[in-house]
Design a protein around this motif. Structure first.
Motif, PDB file in Angstrom:
ATOM      1  N   ASP A  22       0.829  -1.205   0.000  1.00 27.32           N
ATOM      2  CA  ASP A  22       0.000   0.000   0.000  1.00 27.32           C
ATOM      3  C   ASP A  22       0.864   1.255   0.000  1.00 27.32           C
ATOM      4  OD1 ASP A  22      -2.276  -1.482  -0.032  1.00 27.32           O
ATOM      5  OD2 ASP A  22      -2.876  -1.059   2.020  1.00 27.32           O
ATOM      6  N   THR A  23       1.986   1.167   0.667  1.00 27.32           N
ATOM      7  CA  THR A  23       2.852   2.348   0.732  1.00 27.32           C
ATOM      8  C   THR A  23       3.417   2.706  -0.632  1.00 27.32           C
ATOM      9  OG1 THR A  23       3.384   1.881   3.032  1.00 27.32           O
ATOM     10  CG2 THR A  23       4.882   3.355   1.862  1.00 27.32           C
ATOM     11  N   LYS A  24       3.620   1.709  -1.467  1.00 29.03           N
ATOM     12  CA  LYS A  24       4.061   2.025  -2.826  1.00 29.03           C
ATOM     13  C   LYS A  24       3.045   2.914  -3.531  1.00 29.03           C
ATOM     14  CE  LYS A  24       6.972  -2.025  -3.269  1.00 29.03           C
ATOM     15  NZ  LYS A  24       7.093  -3.402  -3.799  1.00 29.03           N
ATOM     16  N   ARG A  25       1.779   2.648  -3.289  1.00 27.88           N
ATOM     17  CA  ARG A  25       0.741   3.499  -3.885  1.00 27.88           C
ATOM     18  C   ARG A  25       0.713   4.865  -3.208  1.00 27.88           C
ATOM     19  NH1 ARG A  25      -1.771   0.692  -7.549  1.00 27.88           N
ATOM     20  NH2 ARG A  25      -1.540  -1.557  -7.430  1.00 27.88           N
ATOM     21  N   ARG A  26       0.842   4.870  -1.893  1.00 21.06           N
ATOM     22  CA  ARG A  26       0.863   6.158  -1.192  1.00 21.06           C
ATOM     23  C   ARG A  26       2.075   6.985  -1.637  1.00 21.06           C
ATOM     24  NH1 ARG A  26      -2.705   6.261   3.418  1.00 21.06           N
ATOM     25  NH2 ARG A  26      -3.222   4.160   4.141  1.00 21.06           N
ATOM     26  N   ARG A  27       3.209   6.331  -1.857  1.00 28.17           N
ATOM     27  CA  ARG A  27       4.399   7.055  -2.300  1.00 28.17           C
ATOM     28  C   ARG A  27       4.151   7.721  -3.654  1.00 28.17           C
ATOM     29  NH1 ARG A  27      10.161   4.183  -3.685  1.00 28.17           N
ATOM     30  NH2 ARG A  27       8.736   2.950  -4.975  1.00 28.17           N
ATOM     31  N   LYS A  28       3.569   6.966  -4.581  1.00 31.13           N
ATOM     32  CA  LYS A  28       3.276   7.534  -5.896  1.00 31.13           C
ATOM     33  C   LYS A  28       2.310   8.701  -5.758  1.00 31.13           C
ATOM     34  CE  LYS A  28       2.727   8.397 -10.142  1.00 31.13           C
ATOM     35  NZ  LYS A  28       3.777   8.958 -10.979  1.00 31.13           N
ATOM     36  N   ARG A  29       1.262   8.474  -5.003  1.00 29.98           N
ATOM     37  CA  ARG A  29       0.202   9.455  -4.795  1.00 29.98           C
ATOM     38  C   ARG A  29       0.717  10.739  -4.145  1.00 29.98           C
ATOM     39  NH1 ARG A  29      -5.148   9.000  -4.103  1.00 29.98           N
ATOM     40  NH2 ARG A  29      -6.225   9.855  -2.304  1.00 29.98           N
ATOM     41  N   ALA A  30       1.795  10.587  -3.404  1.00 29.79           N
ATOM     42  CA  ALA A  30       2.380  11.747  -2.733  1.00 29.79           C
ATOM     43  C   ALA A  30       3.395  12.457  -3.615  1.00 29.79           C
ATOM     44  CB  ALA A  30       3.035  11.311  -1.433  1.00 29.79           C
ATOM     45  N   GLY A  31       3.621  11.928  -4.808  1.00 24.18           N
ATOM     46  CA  GLY A  31       4.601  12.552  -5.691  1.00 24.18           C
ATOM     47  C   GLY A  31       6.031  12.195  -5.313  1.00 24.18           C
ATOM     48  N   HIS A  32       6.214  11.101  -4.584  1.00 20.66           N
ATOM     49  CA  HIS A  32       7.561  10.726  -4.150  1.00 20.66           C
ATOM     50  C   HIS A  32       8.148   9.551  -4.928  1.00 20.66           C
ATOM     51  CE1 HIS A  32       8.301  13.595  -1.030  1.00 20.66           C
ATOM     52  NE2 HIS A  32       7.137  13.380  -0.488  1.00 20.66           N
ATOM     53  N   LEU A  33       7.473   9.153  -5.990  1.00 13.38           N
ATOM     54  CA  LEU A  33       8.065   8.137  -6.857  1.00 13.38           C
ATOM     55  C   LEU A  33       8.797   8.867  -7.975  1.00 13.38           C
ATOM     56  CD1 LEU A  33       8.318   5.101  -7.526  1.00 13.38           C
ATOM     57  CD2 LEU A  33       6.326   5.376  -9.003  1.00 13.38           C
ATOM     58  N   LEU A  34      10.056   9.142  -7.760  1.00 15.90           N
ATOM     59  CA  LEU A  34      10.797   9.925  -8.761  1.00 15.90           C
ATOM     60  C   LEU A  34      10.930   9.145 -10.065  1.00 15.90           C
ATOM     61  CD1 LEU A  34      11.592  11.338  -5.992  1.00 15.90           C
ATOM     62  CD2 LEU A  34      13.553  12.184  -7.281  1.00 15.90           C
ATOM     63  N   SER A  35      10.835   9.863 -11.153  1.00 13.55           N
ATOM     64  CA  SER A  35      10.863   9.168 -12.434  1.00 13.55           C
ATOM     65  C   SER A  35      12.254   8.606 -12.728  1.00 13.55           C
ATOM     66  CB  SER A  35      10.403  10.092 -13.564  1.00 13.55           C
ATOM     67  OG  SER A  35      11.193  11.245 -13.598  1.00 13.55           O
ATOM     68  N   LYS A  36      13.270   9.260 -12.233  1.00 17.18           N
ATOM     69  CA  LYS A  36      14.618   8.732 -12.419  1.00 17.18           C
ATOM     70  C   LYS A  36      15.127   8.183 -11.086  1.00 17.18           C
ATOM     71  CE  LYS A  36      15.646  11.650 -16.418  1.00 17.18           C
ATOM     72  NZ  LYS A  36      16.472  12.738 -16.984  1.00 17.18           N
ATOM     73  N   GLY A  37      14.416   7.192 -10.622  1.00 17.59           N
ATOM     74  CA  GLY A  37      14.672   6.649  -9.294  1.00 17.59           C
ATOM     75  C   GLY A  37      16.029   5.987  -9.158  1.00 17.59           C
TER      76      GLY A  37
END
Lengths: 331, 331, 331, 331
Positions: free
Chosen positions: B219-234
């Protein structure tokens, strides 16, 4: 040979060099000179006073912008295929505390005053219906199409006439500017907040959130911190933006990406589903054709049944582009 | 000569080198090999299977952790002086959707089972009162004090006995490990989620969010994306973490920071307000004394009336540390 | 014989009669004449133009008021023992989308300008700390104490000087008015929003949310709907408010409740922990004494170790009050 | 002569009588015997153990149900014309903390497994897209159509197969039951939470929120309090529900409403846009025809261009119904 996404691109050497130059003991967060210099730098670029905040992702930029423009009980009209609607896992809903995205129609993911008005006019103005409070457009769009200044102005005028905030998702703003040959200032009529993208265009982890309505910026600084987007070593983000702006590097990289897309577009001919005005191409392609391209080593996204997406970027190798163009022609 | 914050430190050259090595066309977001390798890498470090996500800030790590552990209608017991309570502009409240932080007492910003129970036991178990649902501790604490494994275990056991989630803010986890001389695994008994800090310790923009309860990670992976914290150049973030873990660099840098603090602590003597167990020092100091230090070129934080804070980091120049120690002694 | 809560009281017959009179086919929600008449009715009561909305609970009234006054990233200073802090299961945090309650001190649950300033002045004005944006007081307080108009004015002036919203939780506003002998208008200096309570005072399910700042009311109508508090048969709520206001019934019922409390207060003498200025009494009482009272048939709340709470209401039977007074005297 | 809404209906005398009977000093909130008796009462009605909570509005019931079934980062598939999508000012988004409603198609506002799957199957299962986590249907629908038990079962089976929660908005559940002639138990296969409506059917301010998944009820009690929906004098709400259930009054009132709609439907003939299975009729009508009906004293809702909506209720006067039927026939 990857034509999957411009997010896959490497970082421009000048960006790395600027980060290395910033690599000294300095003030934390955004108290350093580079961060503090962004307002002036971007004000000069846009020809009027703006407030400029760095954030690490386009999703953060978009969601913070919408939170500044739309109350929790409001709605944001956007294109049915907008990134904010489909690709951010509900970030706008999270940051706005539950505002409603209101999808509208338009070819090439471009809204028109008519398509926007059609959505808004169908909503009775009572307390039972969520009322539109902001309009968000993407330029260049998710289908690689570009709004002209006049088109932006028409949509912005509609937004202002209705009392809405007006947001532009400019993840590929540079590609739009290069296509149009206009100035940044000319492309943002009526825009209150612009998500000005750099990561797809050579940056590493810094986008600029530009407030033309200065009053909105102060609260956003708090929202940015609250969202965990105030990086403690912010100078390394500010440095990226300055590097991209130095000598108009951002235009050079976008020009390179667009040119590569144009090469592919010529090869694609009437396979094209949308005009190619930026760095994305959408092609009609049978599964067998897609497989044939993949067999030759090209990687890309299956967009929909019988459709593929190709994306170029500033560093797409010219020989790979030429090879792909030839492969498409050979289909 | 800055002793203001470890956030002011530069980035370790090995971190930069790893980012440069990652600077190729690669899969976006966290689909690259470096990002995908974090689970195994951190599982090895902690001696059991964990899920590891990079995020760009400690605030994001903490807030995502609390959102995973506490429902919107629950409470999080933390120290009155905790970073999550005072220094994140309400990030926990934002990410948890309105959970309530419940401040508890303890010397050196360290909670005890008694001080935690005192807060919890005063809350009637009915629907009118927000009920505690998680416990959060910081190790090393905001006052540079360190919980021992036994102390963590006692608090964790309390949390588990009451059915609460247990979070550790490890912005300075490395400094605590080095001080204790224990393994990472020994310092996280009962911990469900750890914010494992790297930025204060030599990194640029990558912290690790470690889930010992694997079910919470998805679930946190979704929350991370939703929060704008999944950087595109991770991959550039993952590279930072790998670089810090390579050859236990993270321990070396923390050891350097702690050693410098110890030098200052020796000079400070009975001016110390808290034991110096990590890289922060809190000193009694009259305004005149603080001014005298500043006049000699030392920069630091006025913590409270008659109190100053000094922070060292991995790159604090030895000569500056020696000079500051001498200046303190000379007061 | 229940002295547990004024929520336990029955509904005044006049309120029931007014609901019966409203029991016809009529416009839904708040489109009926009774609902639409509230603005004028309450404007007359307060001697200036107000907007008045019915809501079914005091918690809804308070939470909507705070949402109107405080942004998600702001704080609300309130007393440590305030209802909004302790007894609403986080409703303020839910409605404000995560604002932070900031507890302040004061005898009898009364804040003072000094105690409020002490909280605010300890908060550094930077983006890391949540900043106070509203002040909320309860009149009469949770301990049955009453702010005078001058005390309200002093707190309100502080709030306005700092740029904060100012809210009054008036769940027992009537009891305060009756105690003071002042007009409603005199008791709300600087107040932006008042939760005007009727349910504890003879109503069934209608409180009035009064906006002295009219601009805030429009958005709150949307928030009310969004929260599910726009009842479809709103006329039955409006009817309750009109009935309570007719002939100043609300003052008569509060006067009755206060008088009964005064009778008990006289019996309690120096057992009293707070002055009795409304309809609540807090008494020192050993467990044996509390048990003795219960053995005689009196029901009440154990407030804390060695403390009990007694609450009277408009319909507390005079003989039960007399009996309890005698029992207390006999302890 | 109002055919505008069943919300305009008066309250059934038996409901008022039950409230009057409850009008004594009693335990506050939901601690009274009437409130505590709801679980058993509704369990008997549904033939299995349920948890039953009163709430004052259908919007509150729906929004609390969805908050129990869908996380903030999830989606709720519902009909494009669903009440939760169009008529609750974003209550689902507020209570779920930003979940996304995902509109699906179907005649008469009825979803089908195919139309639901079409929405879900178009969503790539990655962290960028909001994933469906709940399905919500309305029975009877917003167009007065009724799902059969088999249709509910098919949708519920789909929801369960996909791991989604399943919610039924039963604002007009009684009308559906009466139309079908089935038992309540037969109409809720796979349903996790039912919003069981009473206000449109003779009640004043009490709906029942029924949890077939008991584990979800406990948290909802906290959410209800937090939302301000735990009325302090809850016994008056519980009394309404008991009164409606006594002697199957709720079926009698729904039968009366449906019968009146049937009378109008017969007159409307092929003007009908949807089958009339409950108490709502949607008719083709030119503006001139609508004006003619209004000129004769009939009040109703203009639904869309060339469409009007007529709603009957338990107390619609028979003579007014007959007059309207005649007027429609005469058009």
């Amino acid at each position: 040979m990857r034509f999957f996404s411009d997010n896959a691109a490497p970082v421009h050497p000048a960006v790395f060099a600027a980060m290395a130059k910033a690599d000294v003991v300095d003030t934390a967060y955004d108290g350093d000179a580079l961060s503090k210099g962004l307002d002036a730098r971007l004000s000069a670029l846009f020809g009027r006073e703006v407030a400029a905040l760095w954030v690490p992702t386009g999703t953060a930029a978009n969601a913070l912008a919408l939170a500044a423009l739309c109350p929790p009980f409001g709605g944001v009209i956007c294109h049915r295929d907008a990134h904010i609607q489909n690709d951010e896992c509900g970030a706008p809903e999270f940051y706005t505390h539950g505002a409603k995205l209101m999808p509208a129609e338009g070819a090439g993911a471009k809204l028109t005053p008519e398509s926007v008005a059609a959505v808004a006019d169908a909503i009775a103005n009572d307390v039972h219906r969520v009322q539109p409070r902001a309009l968000s457009i993407t330029n260049a769009t998710e289908y690689g199409c570009v709004y002209t200044p006049a088109e932006v102005a028409a949509l912005g005028a509609l937004a202002k006439a209705r009392g809405w905030g007006f947001h532009m998702d400019g993840a590929r703003f540079a590609n739009a500017i290069v296509h149009l040959g206009c100035t940044p200032a000319e492309l943002v009529p009526h825009v209150d907040v612009l998500s000005f993208g750099f990561v797809k265009n050579g940056g590493l982890s810094a986008e600029a959130l530009i407030f033309f309505d200065l009053a909105l910026a102060e609260d956003t600084k708090r929202r940015r911190k609250r969202a965990g987007h105030l990086l403690s070593k912010g100078r390394y983000l500010a440095a990226q933006l300055h590097a991209m702006l130095d000598g108009d590097l951002w235009l050079d990289t976008a020009r390179a990406a667009n040119a590569r897309a144009a090469t592919l577009a010529e090869a694609a001919g009437d396979r094209l589903l949308h005009p190619v005005q930026a760095n994305e191409l959408f092609l009609r392609s049978t599964p067998a054709e897609a497989a044939a391209l993949r067999a030759r080593g090209f990687d890309f996204y299956d967009w929909a049944d019988g459709e593929i997406r190709l994306v170029t970027h500033w560093a797409s190798p010219e020989d790979e582009v030429a090879a792909l163009a030839a492969a498409i022609t050979a289909l």
